[in-house]
Design a protein around this motif. Sequence first.
Motif, PDB file in Angstrom:
ATOM      1  N   UNK A 115       1.147  -5.852 -10.528  1.00  0.00           N
ATOM      2  CA  UNK A 115       0.525  -5.344  -9.307  1.00  0.00           C
ATOM      3  C   UNK A 115       1.420  -4.296  -8.635  1.00  0.00           C
ATOM      4  N   UNK A 116       2.730  -4.475  -8.755  1.00  0.00           N
ATOM      5  CA  UNK A 116       3.643  -3.482  -8.164  1.00  0.00           C
ATOM      6  C   UNK A 116       3.454  -2.130  -8.842  1.00  0.00           C
ATOM      7  N   UNK A 117       3.365  -2.132 -10.176  1.00  0.00           N
ATOM      8  CA  UNK A 117       3.183  -0.873 -10.904  1.00  0.00           C
ATOM      9  C   UNK A 117       1.839  -0.237 -10.559  1.00  0.00           C
ATOM     10  N   UNK A 158      -0.433   3.107  -2.939  1.00  0.00           N
ATOM     11  CA  UNK A 158      -0.808   2.206  -1.850  1.00  0.00           C
ATOM     12  C   UNK A 158       0.173   1.048  -1.798  1.00  0.00           C
ATOM     13  N   UNK A 159       0.093   0.259  -0.733  1.00  0.00           N
ATOM     14  CA  UNK A 159       0.911  -0.927  -0.588  1.00  0.00           C
ATOM     15  C   UNK A 159       0.156  -2.147  -1.122  1.00  0.00           C
ATOM     16  N   UNK A 160       0.897  -3.194  -1.433  1.00  0.00           N
ATOM     17  CA  UNK A 160       0.311  -4.412  -2.000  1.00  0.00           C
ATOM     18  C   UNK A 160      -0.814  -4.997  -1.152  1.00  0.00           C
ATOM     19  N   UNK A 161      -0.690  -5.041   0.190  1.00  0.00           N
ATOM     20  CA  UNK A 161      -1.793  -5.607   0.983  1.00  0.00           C
ATOM     21  C   UNK A 161      -3.126  -4.898   0.761  1.00  0.00           C
ATOM     22  N   UNK A 172      -6.910 -10.636  -5.566  1.00  0.00           N
ATOM     23  CA  UNK A 172      -5.840 -11.110  -6.447  1.00  0.00           C
ATOM     24  C   UNK A 172      -5.703 -10.148  -7.617  1.00  0.00           C
ATOM     25  N   UNK A 173      -4.674 -10.359  -8.409  1.00  0.00           N
ATOM     26  CA  UNK A 173      -4.490  -9.566  -9.620  1.00  0.00           C
ATOM     27  C   UNK A 173      -5.671  -9.766 -10.566  1.00  0.00           C
ATOM     28  N   UNK A 174      -6.119 -11.015 -10.704  1.00  0.00           N
ATOM     29  CA  UNK A 174      -7.250 -11.287 -11.592  1.00  0.00           C
ATOM     30  C   UNK A 174      -8.518 -10.618 -11.080  1.00  0.00           C
ATOM     31  N   UNK A 175      -8.684 -10.595  -9.754  1.00  0.00           N
ATOM     32  CA  UNK A 175      -9.839  -9.917  -9.182  1.00  0.00           C
ATOM     33  C   UNK A 175      -9.829  -8.432  -9.509  1.00  0.00           C
ATOM     34  N   UNK A 176      -8.656  -7.836  -9.516  1.00  0.00           N
ATOM     35  CA  UNK A 176      -8.521  -6.419  -9.881  1.00  0.00           C
ATOM     36  C   UNK A 176      -8.868  -6.221 -11.355  1.00  0.00           C
ATOM     37  N   UNK A 177      -8.340  -7.082 -12.217  1.00  0.00           N
ATOM     38  CA  UNK A 177      -8.623  -6.974 -13.652  1.00  0.00           C
ATOM     39  C   UNK A 177     -10.121  -7.096 -13.907  1.00  0.00           C
TER      40      UNK A 177
END
Length: 239
Positions: free
Chosen positions: A32-34, A41-44, A52-57
Amino acid sequence: MRPRGQSGSARDRLLLAAAELMDAAGADTLSTRAVCERAGVQAPTLYHHFGSKQGLIDAVINHGFTQYVQPPSSSGDPVNDIRHGWDRHVQFGLDHPAFYALLYGRVEPGRPCAITAPAHAMLRDLLTVAARQGLLTAPVDDAAEQILAANIGVTLSLITQPPDDRDMALSDRVRDAALAAVLTSTAKQTPQAAPASRSGAALTLRALLDDDPSGLTSGENALLCELLDRLATARTDAG
């Protein structure tokens, strides 16, 4: 800092950044950092849009597959459109192997994939048209399952082959065999030329009844559909 040349909303930039990273290295190593650094953008912001990361995937896969599912103009020939749909499915898998592996490699017992459901529906619609024209030898749902299973299998097989040694003729052979198993021998001729058979007539009438059940009560419609399904799948006794 936003990558040079990138524009658009933060959500779109996150999708693009994640897609590029996944295409290069797969989802297992996605950071997620990469993604945030690449999207500027920032993590928030990532968690605001995707949770979540899975939601992004999942969103990346859904977006990518949606582009593939967009149907081209119909040729008016359902068999021809099914053949082209098969070829597009295989090419999508070869062009986006990481996405494809996530789509069809991350299965859960008893749970159909919601992301690929539109592609399945498109195939079923084309087979329904073929049934109306007397071109099917199997019920629409059975034919769709057989064709899709073969399509997925050959795509995964081709993905595993080294690109320089990839046997693209394998896809043609499996496609033609899969279609031959569910279509009449005269499927490429006019519908009127298709030979009459009890199961073929039942399949055709069943598809037409789905389109226009007028004149029947709900009970009559259900009974007739049941009888037609039995006629379509029953084997005629020899002799």
